[in-house]
Design a protein around this motif. Structure first.
Motif, mmCIF file in Angstrom:
data_model
loop_
_atom_site.group_PDB
_atom_site.id
_atom_site.type_symbol
_atom_site.label_atom_id
_atom_site.label_comp_id
_atom_site.label_asym_id
_atom_site.label_seq_id
_atom_site.Cartn_x
_atom_site.Cartn_y
_atom_site.Cartn_z
ATOM 1 N N ALA A 179 0.879 -1.125 0.030
ATOM 2 C CA ALA A 179 0.006 -0.090 0.015
ATOM 3 C C ALA A 179 0.915 1.132 -0.005
ATOM 4 C CB ALA A 179 -1.006 -0.255 1.126
ATOM 5 N N SER A 180 0.298 2.124 -0.802
ATOM 6 C CA SER A 180 1.158 3.470 -0.946
ATOM 7 C C SER A 180 2.559 3.336 -1.421
ATOM 8 C CB SER A 180 1.113 4.250 0.396
ATOM 9 O OG SER A 180 -0.058 4.508 0.956
ATOM 10 N N HIS A 181 2.904 2.391 -2.007
ATOM 11 C CA HIS A 181 4.110 2.151 -2.702
ATOM 12 C C HIS A 181 4.041 1.962 -4.111
ATOM 13 C CE1 HIS A 181 8.358 0.738 -2.483
ATOM 14 N NE2 HIS A 181 8.047 -0.047 -3.395
ATOM 15 N N PRO A 182 4.535 3.099 -4.893
ATOM 16 C CA PRO A 182 4.471 3.021 -6.371
ATOM 17 C C PRO A 182 4.945 1.922 -7.130
ATOM 18 C CG PRO A 182 4.828 5.333 -5.748
ATOM 19 C CD PRO A 182 5.150 4.184 -4.400
ATOM 20 N N PHE A 183 4.362 1.386 -8.296
ATOM 21 C CA PHE A 183 4.965 0.317 -8.946
ATOM 22 C C PHE A 183 4.501 0.285 -10.292
ATOM 23 C CE2 PHE A 183 0.492 -0.893 -7.527
ATOM 24 C CZ PHE A 183 -0.078 -1.174 -8.938
ATOM 25 N N THR A 184 5.253 -0.319 -11.247
ATOM 26 C CA THR A 184 5.147 0.035 -12.705
ATOM 27 C C THR A 184 4.909 -1.315 -13.461
ATOM 28 O OG1 THR A 184 6.536 1.811 -12.576
ATOM 29 C CG2 THR A 184 6.355 0.891 -14.758
ATOM 30 N N ILE A 185 3.931 -1.303 -14.223
ATOM 31 C CA ILE A 185 3.594 -2.490 -15.105
ATOM 32 C C ILE A 185 3.882 -1.987 -16.368
ATOM 33 C CG2 ILE A 185 1.784 -3.842 -15.934
ATOM 34 C CD1 ILE A 185 0.041 -3.109 -13.637
ATOM 35 N N ASN A 186 4.719 -3.043 -17.181
ATOM 36 C CA ASN A 186 5.393 -2.873 -18.536
ATOM 37 C C ASN A 186 4.656 -3.979 -19.079
ATOM 38 O OD1 ASN A 186 7.123 -0.961 -17.428
ATOM 39 N ND2 ASN A 186 9.082 -1.954 -18.032
ATOM 40 N N VAL A 187 4.129 -3.260 -20.276
ATOM 41 C CA VAL A 187 3.376 -4.313 -21.352
ATOM 42 C C VAL A 187 4.034 -3.961 -22.684
ATOM 43 C CG1 VAL A 187 1.243 -4.815 -22.501
ATOM 44 C CG2 VAL A 187 1.320 -4.307 -19.805
ATOM 45 N N GLN A 188 4.569 -5.162 -23.540
ATOM 46 C CA GLN A 188 4.865 -4.859 -24.621
ATOM 47 C C GLN A 188 3.898 -5.661 -25.734
ATOM 48 O OE1 GLN A 188 9.097 -3.927 -25.623
ATOM 49 N NE2 GLN A 188 9.678 -4.794 -23.415
ATOM 50 N N ILE A 189 3.678 -5.123 -26.644
ATOM 51 C CA ILE A 189 2.958 -5.679 -27.788
ATOM 52 C C ILE A 189 3.668 -5.914 -29.114
ATOM 53 C CG2 ILE A 189 0.690 -5.826 -29.202
ATOM 54 C CD1 ILE A 189 0.387 -6.002 -26.402
ATOM 55 N N ALA A 190 3.932 -6.857 -29.522
ATOM 56 C CA ALA A 190 5.059 -7.253 -30.631
ATOM 57 C C ALA A 190 4.125 -7.911 -31.597
ATOM 58 C CB ALA A 190 6.330 -7.819 -30.164
ATOM 59 N N ASP A 191 3.269 -7.215 -32.298
ATOM 60 C CA ASP A 191 2.497 -8.193 -33.398
ATOM 61 C C ASP A 191 1.454 -8.971 -32.571
ATOM 62 O OD1 ASP A 191 1.348 -8.652 -35.637
ATOM 63 O OD2 ASP A 191 3.034 -9.587 -36.695
ATOM 64 N N ASP A 192 1.628 -10.186 -32.726
ATOM 65 C CA ASP A 192 0.610 -11.316 -31.992
ATOM 66 C C ASP A 192 1.255 -11.691 -30.723
ATOM 67 O OD1 ASP A 192 2.846 -12.797 -33.272
ATOM 68 O OD2 ASP A 192 1.493 -14.712 -32.658
ATOM 69 N N CYS A 193 2.169 -10.914 -30.263
ATOM 70 C CA CYS A 193 2.867 -11.292 -29.107
ATOM 71 C C CYS A 193 2.665 -10.428 -27.830
ATOM 72 C CB CYS A 193 4.292 -11.981 -29.257
ATOM 73 S SG CYS A 193 4.512 -13.481 -30.065
ATOM 74 N N ALA A 194 2.602 -10.645 -26.642
ATOM 75 C CA ALA A 194 2.573 -9.727 -25.401
ATOM 76 C C ALA A 194 3.547 -10.211 -24.391
ATOM 77 C CB ALA A 194 1.160 -10.056 -24.936
ATOM 78 N N PHE A 195 4.181 -9.188 -23.959
ATOM 79 C CA PHE A 195 5.112 -9.403 -22.947
ATOM 80 C C PHE A 195 4.990 -8.441 -21.588
ATOM 81 C CE2 PHE A 195 7.037 -10.055 -26.997
ATOM 82 C CZ PHE A 195 7.912 -11.108 -26.793
ATOM 83 N N THR A 196 5.019 -8.985 -20.584
ATOM 84 C CA THR A 196 4.686 -8.396 -19.230
ATOM 85 C C THR A 196 5.792 -8.362 -18.359
ATOM 86 O OG1 THR A 196 2.203 -8.750 -19.652
ATOM 87 C CG2 THR A 196 2.917 -8.077 -17.287
ATOM 88 N N SER A 197 6.081 -7.267 -17.593
ATOM 89 C CA SER A 197 7.085 -7.635 -16.356
ATOM 90 C C SER A 197 6.527 -6.354 -15.286
ATOM 91 C CB SER A 197 8.579 -7.125 -16.669
ATOM 92 O OG SER A 197 8.605 -6.004 -17.420
ATOM 93 N N LEU A 198 6.663 -6.875 -14.039
ATOM 94 C CA LEU A 198 6.037 -6.017 -13.026
ATOM 95 C C LEU A 198 7.143 -5.591 -12.174
ATOM 96 C CD1 LEU A 198 2.868 -8.129 -11.788
ATOM 97 C CD2 LEU A 198 2.987 -6.276 -13.323
ATOM 98 N N TRP A 199 7.390 -4.138 -11.918
ATOM 99 C CA TRP A 199 8.432 -3.750 -11.326
ATOM 100 C C TRP A 199 7.844 -3.108 -10.110
ATOM 101 C CZ3 TRP A 199 13.554 -3.149 -12.938
ATOM 102 C CH2 TRP A 199 13.952 -3.311 -14.317
ATOM 103 N N MET A 200 8.496 -3.638 -8.872
ATOM 104 C CA MET A 200 7.784 -3.282 -7.661
ATOM 105 C C MET A 200 8.619 -2.309 -6.918
ATOM 106 S SD MET A 200 5.123 -5.177 -6.811
ATOM 107 C CE MET A 200 4.818 -4.884 -8.531
ATOM 108 N N THR A 201 9.731 -1.766 -7.928
ATOM 109 C CA THR A 201 10.283 -0.489 -7.319
ATOM 110 C C THR A 201 10.544 0.401 -8.573
ATOM 111 O OG1 THR A 201 12.318 0.187 -5.923
ATOM 112 C CG2 THR A 201 12.567 -1.874 -7.644
#
Length: 271
Positions: A179-201
């Motif tokens: 709670a109250s700790h910013p985090f970042t969601i990275n989503v990459q769309i490469a044509d028919d493929c999707a990539f995700t990583s979650l940065w907690m800092t």
């Protein structure tokens, strides 16, 4: 002196009482010799084991000191090079959406489809308290990517609309949201493929952090699009109008999930 007297008496007694007693004494002495020999062998074995452990400890200490030296010098340098490379890529790519804000969810952002369907989304959020939320990417009106966080089940579900691909992050793989700790969601769309990583800092060139796991899938679903939309929402938010009314209630702003920044790059990043 007493031991000598005792042995002398035993020897004298052996002569006086016959060969039977002498044999018993010899047997006793032989047993004592074997016992002392066994103790001596164990002592040598203990010393050998102790010496081996001492050498291993000294070797481990030297290796740990070398590892600490490498950690202090090499890891920060490698991390700085990595961060600079990522920042250099971001500076080169066109930004289709670039907003720094503190808006409560829900939130939608649309943009025209780039010439090639390759783009990178970064969404930084903060929660006053832990609440379920969702992130979706739409190609025209079709959901081609979704992320759903369920704190009751301690589970993150990654997938796409047709449910042919599902990735579950649960148990030890559930991200450590705070709670109250910013985090970042990275989503990459490469044509028919999707990539995700979650940065907690926050990525900081001066503070190396472990790289998060990158999750991906491909659908072999190739379609042209005119627009893409990034859609973020939270549970129990009701309709957009009711969500806005909730913000006027006491505590509503604190409970809502805040979108702090959203950037969409025309192209993917090598991370």
């Amino acid at each position: 002196m007493k031991f000598f007297v005792l042995v002398s008496l035993l020897a004298f007694g052996a002569v006086a009482k016959g060969d039977g007693v002498a044999s018993s004494i010899e047997s006793l002495i032989s047993s004592m010799k074997e016992s002392f020999s066994g103790l001596s062998a164990k002592r040598d074995l203990w010393y050998e084991n102790y010496s081996t452990i001492t050498k291993l400890t000294q070797s481990d200490t030297l290796q740990l000191e070398e590892l600490l030296l490498v950690s202090k010098m090499a890891i920060p340098m490698i991390w700085s090079m990595y961060v600079n490379q990522v920042q250099g890529q971001k500076a080169y790519l066109t930004r289709l959406v670039n907003q720094e804000l503190a808006q409560s969810l829900p939130y939608n952002a649309g943009f025209l489809a780039p010439p090639f369907p390759y783009f990178h989304v970064e969404a930084t959020l903060s929660m006053g308290e832990l609440q379920d939320f969702q992130v979706e990417v739409l190609r025209d009106s079709d959901v081609i990517y979704s992320l759903a966080v369920d704190f009751d089940e301690k589970r993150v579900v990654l997938g796409e609309a047709r449910e042919r691909n599902r990735i579950l992050l649960e148990g030890d793989d559930f991200p450590p949201f705070q709670a109250s700790h910013p985090f970042t969601i990275n989503v990459q769309i490469a044509d028919d493929c999707a990539f995700t990583s979650l940065w907690m800092t926050k990525m900081d060139a001066s503070i190396p952090v472990p790289l998060p796991t990158k999750h991906h899938w491909c659908t072999q679903d190739y379609q042209q699009a005119s627009t893409f939309t990034i859609r973020l929402g939270q549970d129990d938010q009701g309709t957009p109008d009711s969500a806005e009314d909730d913000q006027n209630d006491f505590g509503g702003e604190h409970q809502a999930i805040q979108l702090l920044a959203l950037t969409v790059y025309d192209g993917v990043l090598v991370q």
